[in-house]
Design a protein around this motif. Sequence first.
Motif, short mmCIF file in Angstrom:
data_model
loop_
_atom_site.label_atom_id
_atom_site.label_comp_id
_atom_site.label_asym_id
_atom_site.label_seq_id
_atom_site.Cartn_x
_atom_site.Cartn_y
_atom_site.Cartn_z
N PHE A 163 46.31 51.69 35.10
CA PHE A 163 47.24 51.28 36.16
C PHE A 163 47.07 52.18 37.40
N SER A 164 46.88 53.48 37.17
CA SER A 164 46.71 54.39 38.31
C SER A 164 45.48 54.03 39.13
N VAL A 165 44.35 53.91 38.44
CA VAL A 165 43.08 53.71 39.17
C VAL A 165 43.03 52.29 39.77
N ALA A 166 43.60 51.31 39.03
CA ALA A 166 43.59 49.93 39.54
C ALA A 166 44.46 49.78 40.80
N SER A 167 45.48 50.61 40.92
CA SER A 167 46.41 50.43 42.05
C SER A 167 45.68 50.48 43.39
N ASP A 168 44.65 51.30 43.48
CA ASP A 168 43.94 51.43 44.75
C ASP A 168 43.07 50.22 45.08
N LEU A 169 42.93 49.31 44.12
CA LEU A 169 42.16 48.09 44.40
C LEU A 169 43.07 46.93 44.81
N THR A 170 44.36 47.24 44.98
CA THR A 170 45.32 46.20 45.38
C THR A 170 44.85 45.46 46.63
N TYR A 171 44.28 46.20 47.58
CA TYR A 171 43.84 45.58 48.83
C TYR A 171 42.31 45.54 48.95
N ALA A 172 41.64 45.51 47.81
CA ALA A 172 40.16 45.52 47.85
C ALA A 172 39.60 44.31 48.60
N GLY A 173 40.27 43.16 48.45
CA GLY A 173 39.79 41.94 49.12
C GLY A 173 39.94 42.04 50.64
N PRO A 174 41.19 42.06 51.13
CA PRO A 174 41.37 42.13 52.58
C PRO A 174 40.82 43.42 53.20
N GLY A 175 40.73 44.48 52.40
CA GLY A 175 40.18 45.74 52.90
C GLY A 175 38.66 45.78 52.86
N GLN A 176 38.08 44.68 52.37
CA GLN A 176 36.60 44.57 52.27
C GLN A 176 35.98 45.80 51.62
N PHE A 177 36.54 46.21 50.48
CA PHE A 177 35.97 47.36 49.77
C PHE A 177 34.57 46.95 49.29
N PRO A 178 33.57 47.80 49.50
CA PRO A 178 32.20 47.42 49.15
C PRO A 178 31.94 47.53 47.64
N LEU A 179 32.45 46.55 46.90
CA LEU A 179 32.38 46.59 45.43
C LEU A 179 31.18 45.84 44.86
N GLU A 180 30.39 45.21 45.74
CA GLU A 180 29.33 44.29 45.28
C GLU A 180 28.45 44.90 44.19
N ARG A 181 28.05 46.16 44.40
CA ARG A 181 27.08 46.71 43.44
C ARG A 181 27.74 47.33 42.20
N TYR A 182 29.06 47.22 42.10
CA TYR A 182 29.75 47.88 40.99
C TYR A 182 30.30 46.84 40.00
N SER A 183 29.39 46.26 39.24
CA SER A 183 29.77 45.14 38.37
C SER A 183 30.73 45.58 37.25
N HIS A 184 30.61 46.82 36.80
CA HIS A 184 31.51 47.26 35.72
C HIS A 184 32.94 47.46 36.22
N ILE A 185 33.07 47.93 37.44
CA ILE A 185 34.42 48.04 38.03
C ILE A 185 35.01 46.64 38.18
N GLN A 186 34.21 45.73 38.66
CA GLN A 186 34.70 44.36 38.86
C GLN A 186 35.15 43.74 37.53
N ALA A 187 34.34 43.95 36.49
CA ALA A 187 34.68 43.37 35.18
C ALA A 187 35.96 43.99 34.62
N TRP A 188 36.08 45.30 34.80
CA TRP A 188 37.29 45.99 34.34
C TRP A 188 38.53 45.52 35.11
N TYR A 189 38.40 45.41 36.44
CA TYR A 189 39.56 44.99 37.24
C TYR A 189 39.94 43.54 36.90
N ALA A 190 38.96 42.76 36.52
CA ALA A 190 39.24 41.37 36.12
C ALA A 190 40.04 41.33 34.81
#
Length: 205
Positions: A163-190
């Motif tokens: 919950f702590s680490v995920a909270s900072d991805l709350t605005y990953a979409g509108p904030g255009q966080f460069p997550l493209e190359r981080y497939s494991h983070i994406q899978a975990w957040y999903a």
Amino acid sequence: MKLYYFPASPNSRKAHAVAIHLDLPLDLRLIDLQKGEQRTPEFMQLNPTGRTPVLQDGEFVLWESTAIMQYLASQGPNSLWPESVQSRADIMRWQSWQQAHWQRACQPLQFERVVKQVLQLGDPDPQVVEQATQQFHQEAAVLNQHLAERTYLVDETLTLADFSVASDLTYAGPGQFPLERYSHIQAWYARIEPLPAWQKTTPRG
Ligand SMILES: N[C@@H](CCC(=O)N[C@@H](CS)C(=O)NCC(=O)O)C(=O)O
């Protein structure tokens, strides 16, 4: 217990999500940061740093989101905050990293690309965005590597660390966080996103 919070804030979200996940009833008190309510004398008495969230349990007042999460999760046995000393230390490691490093990489991107637009504070500052993007890649690489062969951050089960680490991805979409190359983070957040506690604390509007 009362939670003084601002629903759009990732730090408030962490505490609120833990309470929902554990079915702990909270008396929610909105502190509207856009109206400056965090600086009223009444609120400053609760938290002299003038920030949300704040938890009040009878006479006991607690500020700092990580401490609030741990206090909420300590109300009874649960797997978010297991009894094992090593598991707790491991959770604390990720919660410390989140506050000291991950948040510092994510927050400027959120501020420059989301908050500034909402509050009409002008265009993103390219220098701040560039610096935060570099820092984001540095920290995201560590998180991505850690998640390469894991379902969750600690002990293969959902804990406060997620919950702590995920909270900072709350605005990953509108904030255009460069997550493209981080497939494991994406899978975990999903895996975090569909949780009722995460859905119910998704900022609206
Ligand atoms: N380290 C604090 C940070 C809290 C924080 O920065 N809260 C922000 C909202 S995300 C806030 O209330 N800001 C109001 C202000 O700085 O005036 C925590 O984890 O609780």
